[in-house]
Design a protein around this motif. Structure first.
Motif, PDB file in Angstrom:
ATOM      1  N   GLN A   1     -23.895 -10.524  27.428  1.00 43.02           N
ATOM      2  CA  GLN A   1     -22.983  -9.660  28.233  1.00 43.02           C
ATOM      3  C   GLN A   1     -23.450  -8.287  28.644  1.00 43.02           C
ATOM      4  O   GLN A   1     -24.016  -7.725  27.973  1.00 43.02           O
ATOM      5  CB  GLN A   1     -21.455  -9.472  27.731  1.00 43.02           C
ATOM      6  CG  GLN A   1     -20.480  -8.813  28.405  1.00 43.02           C
ATOM      7  CD  GLN A   1     -20.632  -7.198  28.344  1.00 43.02           C
ATOM      8  OE1 GLN A   1     -20.376  -6.549  29.273  1.00 43.02           O
ATOM      9  NE2 GLN A   1     -20.973  -6.704  27.283  1.00 43.02           N
TER      10      GLN A   1
ATOM     11  N   VAL B   1      -9.045 -14.659  27.851  1.00 41.85           N
ATOM     12  CA  VAL B   1      -9.516 -15.986  27.390  1.00 41.85           C
ATOM     13  C   VAL B   1      -8.434 -17.002  27.980  1.00 41.85           C
ATOM     14  O   VAL B   1      -7.176 -16.852  28.050  1.00 41.85           O
ATOM     15  CB  VAL B   1      -9.384 -16.244  25.724  1.00 41.85           C
ATOM     16  CG1 VAL B   1      -9.907 -17.492  25.448  1.00 41.85           C
ATOM     17  CG2 VAL B   1     -10.506 -15.026  25.473  1.00 41.85           C
TER      18      VAL B   1
ATOM     19  N   VAL C   1     -18.764 -13.661  28.679  1.00 38.93           N
ATOM     20  CA  VAL C   1     -19.479 -13.870  27.174  1.00 38.93           C
ATOM     21  C   VAL C   1     -19.357 -15.474  27.217  1.00 38.93           C
ATOM     22  O   VAL C   1     -18.235 -16.115  27.223  1.00 38.93           O
ATOM     23  CB  VAL C   1     -18.708 -13.454  26.052  1.00 38.93           C
ATOM     24  CG1 VAL C   1     -19.383 -13.792  24.884  1.00 38.93           C
ATOM     25  CG2 VAL C   1     -18.725 -11.800  26.153  1.00 38.93           C
TER      26      VAL C   1
ATOM     27  N   ALA D   1     -21.473 -16.069  20.138  1.00 38.53           N
ATOM     28  CA  ALA D   1     -20.490 -15.897  21.172  1.00 38.53           C
ATOM     29  C   ALA D   1     -19.231 -15.362  20.375  1.00 38.53           C
ATOM     30  O   ALA D   1     -18.463 -14.469  20.828  1.00 38.53           O
ATOM     31  CB  ALA D   1     -19.852 -17.271  21.739  1.00 38.53           C
TER      32      ALA D   1
ATOM     33  N   ALA E   1     -17.755 -11.688  21.106  1.00 37.06           N
ATOM     34  CA  ALA E   1     -16.241 -11.515  21.576  1.00 37.06           C
ATOM     35  C   ALA E   1     -15.365 -10.606  20.607  1.00 37.06           C
ATOM     36  O   ALA E   1     -14.609 -10.053  21.094  1.00 37.06           O
ATOM     37  CB  ALA E   1     -15.628 -12.999  21.706  1.00 37.06           C
TER      38      ALA E   1
ATOM     39  N   LEU F   1     -14.177 -14.708  28.306  1.00 38.92           N
ATOM     40  CA  LEU F   1     -14.940 -15.979  27.853  1.00 38.92           C
ATOM     41  C   LEU F   1     -15.300 -17.073  28.785  1.00 38.92           C
ATOM     42  O   LEU F   1     -14.184 -17.383  29.582  1.00 38.92           O
ATOM     43  CB  LEU F   1     -14.415 -16.304  26.512  1.00 38.92           C
ATOM     44  CG  LEU F   1     -14.192 -15.480  25.227  1.00 38.92           C
ATOM     45  CD1 LEU F   1     -13.815 -16.342  24.210  1.00 38.92           C
ATOM     46  CD2 LEU F   1     -15.577 -14.812  25.103  1.00 38.92           C
ATOM     47  N   TYR F   2     -16.393 -17.479  28.830  1.00 38.10           N
ATOM     48  CA  TYR F   2     -16.500 -18.689  29.718  1.00 38.10           C
ATOM     49  C   TYR F   2     -17.178 -19.971  29.339  1.00 38.10           C
ATOM     50  O   TYR F   2     -18.002 -19.552  28.469  1.00 38.10           O
ATOM     51  CB  TYR F   2     -17.205 -18.521  31.299  1.00 38.10           C
ATOM     52  CG  TYR F   2     -18.662 -17.770  30.995  1.00 38.10           C
ATOM     53  CD1 TYR F   2     -19.767 -18.721  31.356  1.00 38.10           C
ATOM     54  CD2 TYR F   2     -18.794 -16.598  30.883  1.00 38.10           C
ATOM     55  CE1 TYR F   2     -20.855 -18.385  31.200  1.00 38.10           C
ATOM     56  CE2 TYR F   2     -20.295 -16.027  30.688  1.00 38.10           C
ATOM     57  CZ  TYR F   2     -21.085 -17.014  31.087  1.00 38.10           C
ATOM     58  OH  TYR F   2     -22.566 -16.549  30.845  1.00 38.10           O
TER      59      TYR F   2
ATOM     60  N   VAL G   1     -19.355 -19.440  25.855  1.00 38.16           N
ATOM     61  CA  VAL G   1     -19.356 -19.901  24.713  1.00 38.16           C
ATOM     62  C   VAL G   1     -19.510 -21.505  24.752  1.00 38.16           C
ATOM     63  O   VAL G   1     -19.201 -22.010  25.992  1.00 38.16           O
ATOM     64  CB  VAL G   1     -17.686 -19.526  24.186  1.00 38.16           C
ATOM     65  CG1 VAL G   1     -16.844 -20.334  25.368  1.00 38.16           C
ATOM     66  CG2 VAL G   1     -17.520 -20.216  22.874  1.00 38.16           C
TER      67      VAL G   1
END
Length: 471
Positions: A17, A167, A138, A150, A154, A115-116, A140
């Motif tokens: 990130q 999220v 970030v 990850a 996070a 998160l993606y 995952v």
């Protein structure tokens, strides 16, 4: 049949990130255009209006966050791929506007880390990974039990980042605006970890989880476009096209419902025979399609078919069938990736031709086996009465588009973009924050109490998201 991967690949590296306010600002400027024309620049396919309810709550939370009083996580519904864009619009346009109206002072940027799924960059390209990293994303690996890098990233951002974190607790899209898929426990666990990290640092911020629902509606009911889509699906499937006839006996909704059931029964029967004949699955034969006018009998058959499809992939990877459909899909995705993106090979380019050939063979086979899982993934949220309880164009369209995805995966060399059915609007509803700090105290008794606390918080979040959906 799609053959997307023909050779083994180097490992999927973690994308750090690297938040860049300038890139975020450029994306914000372009956002209205992206929302309208993301899929097809020449077709009316995008989102032209976004409205939000209870946004004052979110503005107040950002004020408290910036004052150092709270840490919070945004848990948003994820029915469609447009959801992150709608969330960006909410934070960049609607929340600042409401804050000004309510005289709530906020500092820029009003944004969040997020998160993606690391797999998004596999099909979209490396550019997406770069863009996401620049705007706070970030990556995952969804199927991994412990994606350490990850999780650590996070966790650090949740406790110490200059922004909140967002999220999607469902873990992926389900294609249904009015159905919340079973939530994964990661969001609840992150909440407890944040409390733990704050306690260790002797900090007093309160930790909250904020549920947010997103739903979509067509500006105008696209009945004619839906007729076109169903006719295309019928033709691609090999069924005779049934045009809409305005009858005094049957309403428009009834005719569309019968066509969808007829198409679904035909495809289920074809796939049953496919798995019965070529994968030697024990699937009983059923009645002909002429009697299929209700999905009461189709849903049990569909679920049995999904189970058999997953078993075919699980048998190849040596898995036992454990958990619900979503859990099984995640495990298969990770197993497939481990066969394709080989972390056990230090440098695939230095392999002798024989070993490289074997590695390519394994990657090709894994990719094909994962296709069974991809077909299942599209239908995990389909229920018996989704259309019958509310026969709206949105629900007809959602179901028809899922069938389009399934046929596209089978017949095309690559998965094409979905067809346009018309302009849409998005309704975003901000829920009341769920306190986490108080729950953490009771979770510290032992490991069983900790697991139960995560389960209870996940259930409460599920209920909160379901209540936010307007039926």
């Amino acid at each position: 049949m799609p053959r997307l991967i023909n050779s083994t690949q180097p490992p999927l590296k973690f994308i750090p990130q690297s938040f860049n306010p300038l890139v975020l600002q450029i994306l914000r400027w372009l956002l209205p255009i992206i929302l309208r024309y993301r899929t097809r620049p020449w077709l009316p396919a995008g989102i032209v209006h976004i409205e939000a309810k209870n946004t004052k709550v979110l503005a107040g939370l950002y004020q408290q966050f910036q004052a150092g009083k709270i840490r919070f996580l945004i848990a948003f519904r994820h029915p469609e791929v447009e959801d992150p864009l709608c969330m960006l619009y909410l934070l960049s346009r609607i929340v600042p506007k409401v804050a000004r109206q309510q005289n709530i002072p906020l500092q820029n940027p009003i944004h969040s880390y997020f998160l993606y799924d690391r797999g998004m960059t596999v099909w979209a390209g490396n550019w997406l990974g770069w863009l996401f990293s620049q705007v706070g994303g970030v990556p995952v690996r969804r199927g991994r039990r412990l994606d350490r890098q990850a999780i650590q990233t996070a966790r650090e951002l949740f406790a110490n980042g200059r922004l909140p974190i967002a999220v999607a607790p469902e873990g992926g899209t389900n294609g249904h605006s009015s159905i919340v898929s079973p939530l994964e426990p990661g969001v609840a666990q992150m909440g407890f970890w944040c409390v733990e990290d704050l306690q260790k640092a002797n900090r007093s911020e309160t930790v909250l989880i904020v549920p947010i629902a997103i739903q979509y509606r067509y500006i105008k009911p696209p009945w004619s476009k839906l007729d076109w889509l169903l006719s295309k699906l019928e033709a691609d499937s090999g069924l005779p096209v049934l045009p809409i006839s305005h009858s005094a006996i049957h309403s428009q909704e009834e005719i569309y419902h019968q066509r969808l059931c007829r198409l679904a029964e035909y495809l289920i029967a074809e796939m049953e025979e496919f798995y019965r004949r070529f994968y030697h699955q024990d699937i009983p034969k059923t009645i002909s399609i002429e009697s299929a006018t209700s999905n009461q009998d189709l849903i049990p058959r569909l679920h049995r078919l999904l189970d058999k499809a997953l078993q075919v992939a699980e048998q190849y990877f040596g898995f036992q069938s454990k958990g619900n459909f979503i859990d099984r899909c995640r495990r298969l995705e990770e197993a497939g990736w481990n066969h394709i993106y080989r972390e056990d090979l230090p440098d695939i380019n230095t392999l002798p031709p024989f070993k490289r050939g074997l590695a390519d063979w394994v990657a090709q086979e894994a990719d094909l086996r994962m296709l069974h899982m991809r077909l299942v993934e599209s239908f995990v949220a389909v229920t018996t009465n989704y259309i019958e309880e509310q026969p709206t164009t949105e629900r007809f369209a959602e179901t028809a588009l899922l069938i389009f995805d399934m046929l596209s995966r089978i017949k095309d060399t690559k998965l094409p973009g979905r067809p346009s059915l018309g302009w849409k609007k998005a309704q975003i509803t901000v829920g009341e924050p769920i306190p986490v700090t108080e729950r953490w105290v009771s979770s510290q008794a032992d490991k069983q109490a900790a697991r139960q606390a995560v389960t209870d918080l996940t259930k409460d979040l599920q209920v909160a998201l379901e209540k936010l959906i307007a039926h």
